[in-house]
Scaffold this motif. Structure first.
Motif, PDB file in Angstrom:
ATOM      1  N   PRO A  18       0.842  -1.212   0.000  1.00  0.00           N
ATOM      2  CA  PRO A  18       0.000   0.000   0.000  1.00  0.00           C
ATOM      3  C   PRO A  18       0.873   1.257   0.000  1.00  0.00           C
ATOM      4  CG  PRO A  18      -0.608  -1.487   1.791  1.00  0.00           C
ATOM      5  CD  PRO A  18       0.643  -2.030   1.187  1.00  0.00           C
ATOM      6  N   ASN A  19       0.341   2.328  -0.561  1.00  0.00           N
ATOM      7  CA  ASN A  19       1.087   3.589  -0.613  1.00  0.00           C
ATOM      8  C   ASN A  19       1.505   4.061   0.768  1.00  0.00           C
ATOM      9  OD1 ASN A  19       0.920   3.701  -3.367  1.00  0.00           O
ATOM     10  ND2 ASN A  19      -0.752   5.160  -3.406  1.00  0.00           N
ATOM     11  N   GLU A  20       0.675   3.838   1.764  1.00  0.00           N
ATOM     12  CA  GLU A  20       0.985   4.281   3.122  1.00  0.00           C
ATOM     13  C   GLU A  20       2.258   3.620   3.640  1.00  0.00           C
ATOM     14  OE1 GLU A  20      -1.981   3.059   2.178  1.00  0.00           O
ATOM     15  OE2 GLU A  20      -3.193   4.883   2.210  1.00  0.00           O
ATOM     16  N   PHE A  23       5.234   5.220   1.789  1.00  0.00           N
ATOM     17  CA  PHE A  23       5.512   6.545   2.340  1.00  0.00           C
ATOM     18  C   PHE A  23       6.249   6.430   3.669  1.00  0.00           C
ATOM     19  CE2 PHE A  23       2.257   8.192  -0.567  1.00  0.00           C
ATOM     20  CZ  PHE A  23       2.888   9.344  -1.004  1.00  0.00           C
ATOM     21  N   SER A  24       5.855   5.495   4.504  1.00  0.00           N
ATOM     22  CA  SER A  24       6.512   5.328   5.805  1.00  0.00           C
ATOM     23  C   SER A  24       7.967   4.903   5.657  1.00  0.00           C
ATOM     24  CB  SER A  24       5.769   4.278   6.638  1.00  0.00           C
ATOM     25  OG  SER A  24       4.489   4.736   6.956  1.00  0.00           O
ATOM     26  N   VAL A  25       8.231   4.031   4.727  1.00  0.00           N
ATOM     27  CA  VAL A  25       9.607   3.570   4.497  1.00  0.00           C
ATOM     28  C   VAL A  25      10.451   4.697   3.931  1.00  0.00           C
ATOM     29  CG1 VAL A  25      11.036   1.997   3.131  1.00  0.00           C
ATOM     30  CG2 VAL A  25       8.958   1.155   4.221  1.00  0.00           C
ATOM     31  N   MET A  44       8.090   5.317  -7.396  1.00  0.00           N
ATOM     32  CA  MET A  44       9.042   5.650  -6.340  1.00  0.00           C
ATOM     33  C   MET A  44       9.546   7.080  -6.492  1.00  0.00           C
ATOM     34  SD  MET A  44       8.848   3.186  -4.373  1.00  0.00           S
ATOM     35  CE  MET A  44      10.047   3.743  -3.196  1.00  0.00           C
ATOM     36  N   ARG A  45       9.677   7.560  -7.718  1.00  0.00           N
ATOM     37  CA  ARG A  45      10.087   8.945  -7.927  1.00  0.00           C
ATOM     38  C   ARG A  45       9.034   9.894  -7.360  1.00  0.00           C
ATOM     39  NH1 ARG A  45      10.274  10.378 -13.736  1.00  0.00           N
ATOM     40  NH2 ARG A  45       8.073  10.730 -13.385  1.00  0.00           N
ATOM     41  N   ARG A  49      10.203  12.192  -4.158  1.00  0.00           N
ATOM     42  CA  ARG A  49      10.341  13.635  -4.387  1.00  0.00           C
ATOM     43  C   ARG A  49       9.684  14.453  -3.289  1.00  0.00           C
ATOM     44  NH1 ARG A  49       9.025  15.083 -10.526  1.00  0.00           N
ATOM     45  NH2 ARG A  49       6.976  14.719  -9.654  1.00  0.00           N
ATOM     46  N   ARG A  50       8.607  13.954  -2.730  1.00  0.00           N
ATOM     47  CA  ARG A  50       7.933  14.687  -1.636  1.00  0.00           C
ATOM     48  C   ARG A  50       8.869  14.878  -0.451  1.00  0.00           C
ATOM     49  NH1 ARG A  50       2.374  12.605   0.147  1.00  0.00           N
ATOM     50  NH2 ARG A  50       2.177  14.759   0.782  1.00  0.00           N
TER      51      ARG A  50
END
Length: 69
Positions: A18-20, A23-25, A44-45, A49-50
């Motif tokens: 999942p995206n969550e 994002f955590s990793v 992944m880019r 980037r965020r």
């Protein structure tokens, strides 16, 4: 920011997480790792980037001028 994925079948674990979780990793990755992640896949880019550009370090006046430009 909403990140969507294509419905293609993939053998990569990244496609199944999942995206969550991604994002955590990525949130705990070092700058050099974020740069490497940006070069792997579009997904992944978009995620890396965020975190890569959320903080800017400016040490010199020259860097400040370049940043403002």
């Amino acid at each position: 920011m909403v990140i969507t994925r294509s419905a293609k079948r993939s053998k990569s674990i990244i496609a199944w997480l999942p995206n969550e979780v991604l994002f955590s990793v990525v949130a705990h990755a070092a700058q050099s790792d974020l740069l490497s992640l940006c070069l792997t896949t579009h997904l992944m880019r978009n995620i890396a980037r965020r975190f890569l550009y959320c903080e800017v370090l400016i040490d010199t006046v020259k860097q400040l001028k370049l940043f403002v430009r």
